[in-house]
Structure formats: C-alpha cells, structure tokens
Write an enzyme that holds these catalytic residues in place. Structure first.
Site, PDB file in Angstrom:
ATOM      1  N   GLN A  37      -0.077  34.236 112.116  1.00 31.18           N
ATOM      2  CA  GLN A  37      -0.010  35.321 113.096  1.00 31.18           C
ATOM      3  C   GLN A  37       0.028  34.754 114.516  1.00 31.18           C
ATOM      4  O   GLN A  37      -0.461  33.653 114.779  1.00 31.18           O
ATOM      5  CB  GLN A  37      -1.186  36.275 112.947  1.00 31.18           C
ATOM      6  CG  GLN A  37      -2.509  35.672 113.313  1.00 31.18           C
ATOM      7  CD  GLN A  37      -3.703  36.597 113.092  1.00 31.18           C
ATOM      8  OE1 GLN A  37      -4.786  36.269 113.521  1.00 31.18           O
ATOM      9  NE2 GLN A  37      -3.550  37.706 112.407  1.00 31.18           N
ATOM     10  N   HIS A  64      -3.395  33.495 108.980  1.00 31.03           N
ATOM     11  CA  HIS A  64      -4.071  34.706 108.518  1.00 31.03           C
ATOM     12  C   HIS A  64      -4.523  34.478 107.079  1.00 31.03           C
ATOM     13  O   HIS A  64      -5.665  34.711 106.757  1.00 31.03           O
ATOM     14  CB  HIS A  64      -3.147  35.923 108.630  1.00 31.03           C
ATOM     15  CG  HIS A  64      -3.819  37.213 108.243  1.00 31.03           C
ATOM     16  ND1 HIS A  64      -3.304  38.441 108.536  1.00 31.03           N
ATOM     17  CD2 HIS A  64      -4.963  37.466 107.565  1.00 31.03           C
ATOM     18  CE1 HIS A  64      -4.107  39.393 108.072  1.00 31.03           C
ATOM     19  NE2 HIS A  64      -5.118  38.830 107.475  1.00 31.03           N
ATOM     20  N   PHE A 114     -14.413  36.026 108.270  1.00 30.36           N
ATOM     21  CA  PHE A 114     -12.956  36.088 108.068  1.00 30.36           C
ATOM     22  C   PHE A 114     -12.576  35.195 106.884  1.00 30.36           C
ATOM     23  O   PHE A 114     -11.849  35.611 105.977  1.00 30.36           O
ATOM     24  CB  PHE A 114     -12.273  35.640 109.357  1.00 30.36           C
ATOM     25  CG  PHE A 114     -10.762  35.744 109.370  1.00 30.36           C
ATOM     26  CD1 PHE A 114     -10.080  36.716 108.647  1.00 30.36           C
ATOM     27  CD2 PHE A 114     -10.009  34.867 110.156  1.00 30.36           C
ATOM     28  CE1 PHE A 114      -8.687  36.803 108.682  1.00 30.36           C
ATOM     29  CE2 PHE A 114      -8.623  34.955 110.211  1.00 30.36           C
ATOM     30  CZ  PHE A 114      -7.968  35.916 109.469  1.00 30.36           C
ATOM     31  N   HIS A 117     -13.719  36.708 103.659  1.00 28.46           N
ATOM     32  CA  HIS A 117     -12.844  37.822 103.254  1.00 28.46           C
ATOM     33  C   HIS A 117     -11.558  37.287 102.622  1.00 28.46           C
ATOM     34  O   HIS A 117     -11.123  37.757 101.559  1.00 28.46           O
ATOM     35  CB  HIS A 117     -12.521  38.688 104.462  1.00 28.46           C
ATOM     36  CG  HIS A 117     -11.469  39.719 104.194  1.00 28.46           C
ATOM     37  ND1 HIS A 117     -11.735  40.911 103.541  1.00 28.46           N
ATOM     38  CD2 HIS A 117     -10.128  39.730 104.455  1.00 28.46           C
ATOM     39  CE1 HIS A 117     -10.606  41.600 103.425  1.00 28.46           C
ATOM     40  NE2 HIS A 117      -9.623  40.909 103.969  1.00 28.46           N
ATOM     41  N   GLU A 118     -10.959  36.281 103.281  1.00 26.16           N
ATOM     42  CA  GLU A 118      -9.688  35.749 102.764  1.00 26.16           C
ATOM     43  C   GLU A 118      -9.893  35.085 101.403  1.00 26.16           C
ATOM     44  O   GLU A 118      -9.068  35.231 100.500  1.00 26.16           O
ATOM     45  CB  GLU A 118      -9.064  34.772 103.778  1.00 26.16           C
ATOM     46  CG  GLU A 118      -8.557  35.456 105.036  1.00 26.16           C
ATOM     47  CD  GLU A 118      -7.484  36.505 104.766  1.00 26.16           C
ATOM     48  OE1 GLU A 118      -6.521  36.219 104.041  1.00 26.16           O
ATOM     49  OE2 GLU A 118      -7.616  37.639 105.270  1.00 26.16           O
ATOM     50  N   LYS A 121     -10.872  38.054  98.776  1.00 28.15           N
ATOM     51  CA  LYS A 121      -9.778  38.990  98.480  1.00 28.15           C
ATOM     52  C   LYS A 121      -8.560  38.280  97.879  1.00 28.15           C
ATOM     53  O   LYS A 121      -7.976  38.763  96.910  1.00 28.15           O
ATOM     54  CB  LYS A 121      -9.354  39.736  99.756  1.00 28.15           C
ATOM     55  CG  LYS A 121      -8.214  40.725  99.532  1.00 28.15           C
ATOM     56  CD  LYS A 121      -7.970  41.599 100.750  1.00 28.15           C
ATOM     57  CE  LYS A 121      -6.769  42.526 100.535  1.00 28.15           C
ATOM     58  NZ  LYS A 121      -6.457  43.313 101.736  1.00 28.15           N
ATOM     59  N   HIS A 122      -8.190  37.141  98.438  1.00 31.83           N
ATOM     60  CA  HIS A 122      -6.934  36.488  98.020  1.00 31.83           C
ATOM     61  C   HIS A 122      -7.167  35.184  97.254  1.00 31.83           C
ATOM     62  O   HIS A 122      -6.523  34.929  96.244  1.00 31.83           O
ATOM     63  CB  HIS A 122      -6.058  36.196  99.245  1.00 31.83           C
ATOM     64  CG  HIS A 122      -5.735  37.401 100.066  1.00 31.83           C
ATOM     65  ND1 HIS A 122      -4.822  38.348  99.673  1.00 31.83           N
ATOM     66  CD2 HIS A 122      -6.211  37.830 101.262  1.00 31.83           C
ATOM     67  CE1 HIS A 122      -4.735  39.308 100.598  1.00 31.83           C
ATOM     68  NE2 HIS A 122      -5.575  39.016 101.573  1.00 31.83           N
TER      69      HIS A 122
HETATM   70  P1  AMP Z   1      -6.110  41.047 104.524  1.00 30.27           P
HETATM   71  O1  AMP Z   1      -7.224  41.980 104.031  1.00 30.27           O
HETATM   72  O2  AMP Z   1      -6.279  39.645 104.080  1.00 30.27           O
HETATM   73  O3  AMP Z   1      -4.766  41.610 104.275  1.00 30.27           O
HETATM   74  O4  AMP Z   1      -6.258  40.996 106.089  1.00 30.27           O
HETATM   75  C1  AMP Z   1      -6.394  42.158 106.848  1.00 30.27           C
HETATM   76  C2  AMP Z   1      -7.704  42.093 107.555  1.00 30.27           C
HETATM   77  O5  AMP Z   1      -7.786  40.856 108.260  1.00 30.27           O
HETATM   78  C3  AMP Z   1      -7.867  43.203 108.569  1.00 30.27           C
HETATM   79  O6  AMP Z   1      -9.201  43.674 108.488  1.00 30.27           O
HETATM   80  C4  AMP Z   1      -7.632  42.485 109.878  1.00 30.27           C
HETATM   81  O7  AMP Z   1      -8.316  43.082 110.940  1.00 30.27           O
HETATM   82  C5  AMP Z   1      -8.187  41.114 109.582  1.00 30.27           C
HETATM   83  N1  AMP Z   1      -7.644  40.052 110.418  1.00 30.27           N
HETATM   84  C6  AMP Z   1      -6.367  39.702 110.553  1.00 30.27           C
HETATM   85  N2  AMP Z   1      -6.254  38.662 111.392  1.00 30.27           N
HETATM   86  C7  AMP Z   1      -7.500  38.356 111.786  1.00 30.27           C
HETATM   87  C8  AMP Z   1      -8.044  37.386 112.668  1.00 30.27           C
HETATM   88  N3  AMP Z   1      -7.285  36.491 113.308  1.00 30.27           N
HETATM   89  N4  AMP Z   1      -9.375  37.370 112.833  1.00 30.27           N
HETATM   90  C9  AMP Z   1     -10.178  38.245 112.185  1.00 30.27           C
HETATM   91  N5  AMP Z   1      -9.722  39.189 111.355  1.00 30.27           N
HETATM   92  C10 AMP Z   1      -8.401  39.245 111.165  1.00 30.27           C
END
Ligand code: AMP
Length: 248
Positions: A37, A64, A114, A117-118, A121-122
């Site tokens: 991104q 991302h 972050f 979450h990544e 989720k993935h």
């Molecule tokens: P995903 O769930 O992996 O598809 O990513 C979407 C989520 O990632 C959303 O909540 C976005 O706000 C968050 N997101 C995307 N880019 C960033 C970033 N650089 N830092 C923190 N959150 C992010």
C-alpha cells in the site's frame, strides 16, 4: 454383516466428515496476493492515520499482507484459531517489520496488533508456513518487488499528480513481468487515489510472481492521484491523526 449405526453415531460421523472437508478446503488455496500500500493514500483519507511509534515511515510502498486466495476471487480466513500470533517467533524481524510493515492505524502503535491480525486472518491459511517464514517471505517479496522504482522509471511519481491506471499497470508489468491488480481509495478532497497494488504469487514457494488467476475488485477510475508522502510534506503527525481509534 452390515454394521448398524445409531442416529447419534451417524450424526457425529457426518459432523466429523464435514469438519475434515471444511479444514481441507480452507487450506487448499490457489495462489497468494502480495499486497503493498501507498502510505500517502492510507493517511490521506478522512479517517487519517497515526504514524508508528518508531516514527514516520519512509516514502515507500509498505506491506499490507500476504493473502492466500482462491481463483474464484474468494479467500479463506482465520483458518486456525489455535495458532495465535506470537511475537517472540518473529522478534528478530522487528526492525524490518517496523520499516516495511508498519501500522498506520490510530492510535499510534508498535504494530503487533496489525501483524497479529494479518497472521491470524491470512497467515494461518497459508500452506505450511510457520509464523517466522510467513513474515520473512513477505519481507523478501517486498525487497524483490520494487513498485516505487518501477513507477518512477516510467515517470510516475508520488507528487500529487494524476496518472492513468493503465500506465501504472504497464510500468509495473514492465518491471515484474506480470499484470497487477490496482485498488484505490478516496482522499479527503473526494478524489480517487492509488492505494494498493496486488501482485500474484505462486502458492508453492510464496516467492515466484505469477500471472493472476483473478484480479481483485477495483474502485479505481481510469485516472487517479498519486499523493505525496515524503519530505515534501510537513513532518508533523498531528495533521494526519484522527481522534478516534481504528480497529487495528
Ligand atoms: P485485511 O483484514 O487483512 O483485509 O486488512 C484490512 C484491515 O487492515 C482494515 O481494518 C484496515 O484498516 C487495516 N489496515 C490496512 N492497512 C493498515 C496499516 N498500514 N496499518 C494498520 N492497519 C491497516
């Protein structure tokens, strides 16, 4: 002699078979999207952003995520809730993660939420990648795929100017050999801007760029802004910060 099953045993058998099917289909994805991104676009929306605690990121595309995907356009997610994010497994990567995979959501953070979450989720849907390998593969992809260099060599710069999406795609295709997906978001002024670039990656090694089996849905019109995110901008976080808190 035929075995006889009580209705309860049959029900348990069906549930077990269904769970095996669900787990196996969740894990047999077709390819990865490696998604980078543009921080100037993440920050340049009405929501704003907060720089990581380590400071303002460089004027570079940042990661991302690395996302298992199906060729139908759908994707598996949260495949293994018991495999929770464990920062201690990737602590040696923290410098690179801060530089290239920083969190821009508010409030300002150390990125763990972050990355967690990544991963959950993935990453848990990747084939056999442990946490360290998953993050390391994504970092290696970022150093291999120089999006900003590809764009700059075609005269496409983050200068707030308007650029054609097909020129953006062509510049990157010339550099990496395959067509990419491009997604846009909307700036504070209501203008579409270049937000994310999707590169398709082979699932077998999580490192070879491949032809995309399917492209993500894109909100981009034919021409988009490529906003500044560099020394040209004033260096205060305050104008980028929103007052609320994002989910990550
Ligand atoms: P995903 O769930 O992996 O598809 O990513 C979407 C989520 O990632 C959303 O909540 C976005 O706000 C968050 N997101 C995307 N880019 C960033 C970033 N650089 N830092 C923190 N959150 C992010």
């Amino acid at each position: 002699m035929m075995a006889s099953y009580s209705p309860l045993r049959l029900l348990i058998l069906v549930v077990l078979l269904f769970e095996c099917w669900a787990v196996s289909t969740a894990r047999s994805f077709d390819f990865y999207y490696f998604v980078q991104q543009w921080p100037g676009s993440y920050c340049g929306t009405r929501r704003g952003c907060c720089y990581p605690r380590t400071g303002k990121p460089a004027s570079e595309f940042s990661i991302h995520g690395l996302w298992p995907n199906y060729k139908t356009g759908k994707w598996p997610q949260f495949c293994n809730p018991s495999d929770e994010f464990d920062f201690s497994q990737i602590s040696d990567l923290v410098g690179e993660l801060n530089s290239h995979w920083g969190s821009l959501s508010c409030p300002s953070s150390n990125g763990h939420k972050f990355w967690s979450h990544e991963w959950e989720k993935h990453g848990t849907c990747s084939l056999n990648l442990e946490q360290h390998e998953y993050f390391n593969k994504a970092l290696a992809l970022r150093s291999k795929i120089d999006l900003l260099g590809a764009l700059k060599s075609a005269g496409i710069k983050p200068d707030g100017g308007d650029y054609s999406v097909s020129d953006i795609k062509e510049a990157i295709r010339n550099a990496i050999g395959e067509e990419v997906g491009v997604d846009c978001n909307v700036s504070e002024d209501g203008e579409y801007q270049l937000n994310e670039i999707y590169v398709c990656i082979d699932k077998s090694d999580a490192s070879t760029v491949i032809k995309c089996p399917v492209y993500p849905h894109s909100k981009c019109p034919s021409t988009v802004k490529f906003p500044l995110f560099g020394d040209e901008e004033e260096d205060s976080t305050s104008s980028h910060q929103n007052t609320g808190s994002d989910e990550l």
